[in-house]
Write an enzyme that holds these catalytic residues in place. Structure first.
Site, mmCIF file in Angstrom:
data_model
loop_
_atom_site.group_PDB
_atom_site.id
_atom_site.type_symbol
_atom_site.label_atom_id
_atom_site.label_comp_id
_atom_site.label_asym_id
_atom_site.label_seq_id
_atom_site.Cartn_x
_atom_site.Cartn_y
_atom_site.Cartn_z
ATOM 1 N N SER A 166 59.174 28.128 13.396
ATOM 2 C CA SER A 166 60.046 26.744 13.006
ATOM 3 C C SER A 166 61.367 27.095 12.403
ATOM 4 C CB SER A 166 59.073 25.957 12.292
ATOM 5 O OG SER A 166 59.693 24.914 11.700
ATOM 6 N N ILE A 222 64.468 28.266 10.172
ATOM 7 C CA ILE A 222 64.924 29.364 10.092
ATOM 8 C C ILE A 222 64.618 30.687 10.834
ATOM 9 C CG2 ILE A 222 66.076 30.740 8.371
ATOM 10 C CD1 ILE A 222 66.199 28.723 6.402
ATOM 11 N N LYS A 242 60.337 30.339 -6.188
ATOM 12 C CA LYS A 242 61.544 31.356 -5.673
ATOM 13 C C LYS A 242 61.959 31.903 -7.186
ATOM 14 C CE LYS A 242 61.160 29.885 -1.429
ATOM 15 N NZ LYS A 242 61.429 30.860 -0.079
ATOM 16 N N SER A 249 66.071 22.023 9.091
ATOM 17 C CA SER A 249 64.735 22.726 9.475
ATOM 18 C C SER A 249 63.761 21.480 9.325
ATOM 19 C CB SER A 249 64.373 23.834 8.758
ATOM 20 O OG SER A 249 63.914 23.373 7.544
ATOM 21 N N SER A 295 66.077 30.977 -1.939
ATOM 22 C CA SER A 295 66.451 29.617 -1.931
ATOM 23 C C SER A 295 67.557 29.495 -2.870
ATOM 24 C CB SER A 295 65.225 28.586 -2.074
ATOM 25 O OG SER A 295 66.030 27.167 -2.430
ATOM 26 N N TYR A 330 57.877 24.643 -6.289
ATOM 27 C CA TYR A 330 58.726 25.491 -5.191
ATOM 28 C C TYR A 330 59.928 26.285 -6.242
ATOM 29 C CZ TYR A 330 61.985 26.257 -1.444
ATOM 30 O OH TYR A 330 62.891 26.757 -0.370
HETATM 31 N N1 LIG Z 1 65.568 24.776 5.105
HETATM 32 C C1 LIG Z 1 66.119 24.693 3.876
HETATM 33 O O1 LIG Z 1 66.619 23.768 3.658
HETATM 34 C C2 LIG Z 1 65.690 26.039 3.054
HETATM 35 C C3 LIG Z 1 66.602 26.266 2.107
HETATM 36 C C4 LIG Z 1 66.365 27.381 1.159
HETATM 37 C C5 LIG Z 1 65.344 28.106 1.512
HETATM 38 N N2 LIG Z 1 64.526 27.949 2.423
HETATM 39 C C6 LIG Z 1 63.485 28.782 2.940
HETATM 40 O O2 LIG Z 1 63.541 29.351 4.226
HETATM 41 C C7 LIG Z 1 62.088 29.643 4.579
HETATM 42 C C8 LIG Z 1 62.006 29.124 5.963
HETATM 43 O O3 LIG Z 1 61.798 27.697 5.899
HETATM 44 P P1 LIG Z 1 62.672 26.629 6.957
HETATM 45 O O4 LIG Z 1 63.607 25.954 6.433
HETATM 46 O O5 LIG Z 1 62.672 27.105 8.046
HETATM 47 O O6 LIG Z 1 61.174 25.593 6.953
HETATM 48 P P2 LIG Z 1 60.082 25.204 8.248
HETATM 49 O O7 LIG Z 1 60.996 24.877 9.370
HETATM 50 O O8 LIG Z 1 59.264 24.531 7.663
HETATM 51 O O9 LIG Z 1 59.591 26.649 8.712
HETATM 52 C C9 LIG Z 1 58.502 27.394 7.548
HETATM 53 C C10 LIG Z 1 57.930 28.320 8.462
HETATM 54 O O10 LIG Z 1 56.908 28.849 7.432
HETATM 55 C C11 LIG Z 1 55.753 29.062 7.927
HETATM 56 N N3 LIG Z 1 54.587 29.136 7.310
HETATM 57 C C12 LIG Z 1 54.046 27.964 6.309
HETATM 58 N N4 LIG Z 1 53.177 28.271 5.640
HETATM 59 C C13 LIG Z 1 52.556 29.619 6.032
HETATM 60 C C14 LIG Z 1 51.697 30.254 5.745
HETATM 61 N N5 LIG Z 1 50.301 30.002 5.061
HETATM 62 N N6 LIG Z 1 51.514 31.528 6.113
HETATM 63 C C15 LIG Z 1 52.395 32.024 7.073
HETATM 64 N N7 LIG Z 1 53.414 31.207 7.350
HETATM 65 C C16 LIG Z 1 53.503 29.943 6.938
HETATM 66 C C17 LIG Z 1 55.516 27.905 9.204
HETATM 67 O O11 LIG Z 1 54.567 28.269 10.146
HETATM 68 P P3 LIG Z 1 53.512 27.690 10.383
HETATM 69 O O12 LIG Z 1 53.116 26.643 9.887
HETATM 70 O O13 LIG Z 1 53.002 27.878 12.015
HETATM 71 O O14 LIG Z 1 52.431 28.996 9.709
HETATM 72 C C18 LIG Z 1 56.975 28.074 9.550
HETATM 73 O O15 LIG Z 1 57.150 28.940 10.615
HETATM 74 C C19 LIG Z 1 61.374 29.115 3.541
HETATM 75 O O16 LIG Z 1 60.930 30.453 2.800
HETATM 76 C C20 LIG Z 1 62.050 28.317 2.805
HETATM 77 O O17 LIG Z 1 61.754 28.214 1.352
HETATM 78 C C21 LIG Z 1 64.602 26.655 3.527
#
Ligand SMILES: NC(=O)c1ccc[n+]([C@@H]2O[C@H](COP(=O)([O-])OP(=O)(O)OC[C@H]3O[C@@H](n4cnc5c(N)ncnc54)[C@H](OP(=O)(O)O)[C@@H]3O)[C@@H](O)[C@H]2O)c1
Length: 339
Positions: free
Chosen positions: A60, A62, A207, A239, A190, A203
């Site tokens: 999902s 990023i 981080k 996301s 993040s 969170y």
């Molecule tokens: N989007 C933003 O605004 C933002 C900003 C700063 C940092 N980030 C960081 O970017 C990263 C990706 O987030 P995203 O925004 O792409 O969110 P997302 O769309 O919710 O994706 C999160 C991913 O993490 C996986 N995940 C969750 N729990 C897990 C577990 N127990 N074991 C293995 N995988 C797990 C999910 O896969 P499954 O559910 O299939 O396991 C999914 O593929 C995160 O570390 C987040 O903190 C995001």
């Protein structure tokens, strides 16, 4: 020409330069070293080919977009997350739109909180591809709930997943990189690893912990200059992160995620991440304004940053409690003023 005139011209030149930099900063969506690398640095298309790249959280957001952009670079990909059917969907799309064949993509189910499985998962990657060039520690979850309303288990879960899960997997992969004296460990941190805001106490803590740990690790690996530790700090990016965020209980997620469309496009964030990887950047901030400015304030002027956060924090809580995305209003105000 008199000396006085030369000095005046120099001062004018310096003022103009400062003004240009200020204008560039107002339009920036990454830290200045990153934007310089985008302009003058090495291209991902030259640097990241023929590599084995392991992406966690690839089902999902990023991580999914990383899989799509990497699949166009001719790498071998390992896609990990818990939901195998989502990983299969991502693999199909990589094969449709990228330059890879089925054998170039390994789907490797992985729960980051199940630390006993990480050694076996690492062996499975090495067995399939013989090496790991880049580990992208991307899997994780966020949080939307006030500290006083939040069950202790939520804080534990966020540390288990975002911090300890990442540390554990990295510790499994590192011996292999040390043996080869090369490799890249990328941590998708993040801005919440630099900035602290209401509604995300657990969170932010997880981080911030990652930032401390991986900066220490880098300083312990100086005798292996071929191993690069890259901390990447995105601001708000489109996301499912808010939809999947933990709320007051570990079994609860956010009820109203609100409109996410104002956030930085996932494709832009991932392109900048690839530029950071191609140029071995170690500290990488990716965010549109005003979030980037806030990160700079927290880093260089914390007293002012805390004062501003306390003022704006109330709005963040109100936004969230009224069903809007917590940060949407600052961004909309900024956009209307600067476009
Ligand atoms: N989007 C933003 O605004 C933002 C900003 C700063 C940092 N980030 C960081 O970017 C990263 C990706 O987030 P995203 O925004 O792409 O969110 P997302 O769309 O919710 O994706 C999160 C991913 O993490 C996986 N995940 C969750 N729990 C897990 C577990 N127990 N074991 C293995 N995988 C797990 C999910 O896969 P499954 O559910 O299939 O396991 C999914 O593929 C995160 O570390 C987040 O903190 C995001």
């Amino acid at each position: 020409m008199t000396w006085e005139l030369v000095l005046w011209l120099l001062a004018l030149g310096a003022l103009l330069l400062l003004l240009v930099q200020l204008l560039r900063f107002l339009r920036a969506d990454g830290d200045l070293a990153l934007l310089w690398a985008e302009w003058q640095g090495r291209r991902p298309e030259w640097e990241l080919t023929d590599m084995v790249v392991w992406v966690t959280g690839a089902s999902s957001g990023i991580g999914e977009e990383l899989a799509y952009q990497l699949s166009k670079l001719g790498v071998s990909l390992v896609l990990s997350a818990r939901r195998v059917h989502e990983l299969e969907r991502v693999k199909r799309k990589c094969l449709e739109n990228g330059n890879l064949k089925g054998k170039d993509i390994l789907i490797l189910p992985l729960d980051l909180t199940d630390r006993s499985s990480h050694e076996g998962a690492t062996k499975a990657v090495l067995q399939e591809f013989g090496k790991i060039d880049i580990l992208v520690n991307n899997g994780g979850r966020s949080q939307r709930s006030l500290i006083m309303d939040t069950n202790f288990d939520v804080f534990k879960e966020l540390i288990e997943l975002n911090y300890l899960g990442t540390v554990s997997l990295t510790k499994c992969v590192l011996p292999h990189m040390i043996e080869r004296k090369q490799g890249k460990i990328v941590i998708v941190n993040s801005l919440a690893g630099i900035v602290s805001v209401p509604l995300s106490g657990g969170y932010c803590a997880s981080k911030h912990a990652l930032r401390g740990f991986f900066n220490c690790l880098r300083s312990e690996l100086t005798k292996y200059p071929g191993i690069i530790i890259s901390n990447i700090y995105p601001g708000p990016v489109y996301s499912n992160i808010v939809k999947n965020a933990l709320a007051e209980e570990v079994t609860k997620t956010v009820v109203h995620a609100g409109d996410q469309s104002y956030k930085m496009a996932t494709s832009r964030c991932v392109r900048l991440m690839l530029i950071a990887m191609a140029n071995d950047l170690k500290e990488v901030w990716i965010a549109e304004q005003p979030f980037l400015l806030v990160a700079y304030l927290w880093q260089y002027m914390p007293t002012l940053a805390i004062w501003i956060t306390n003022k704006l924090g109330k709005k963040r809580i109100n936004n969230f409690q009224s069903g809007k995305d917590a940060d949407s209003s600052y961004f909309k105000i900024w956009k209307t003023k600067h476009e």
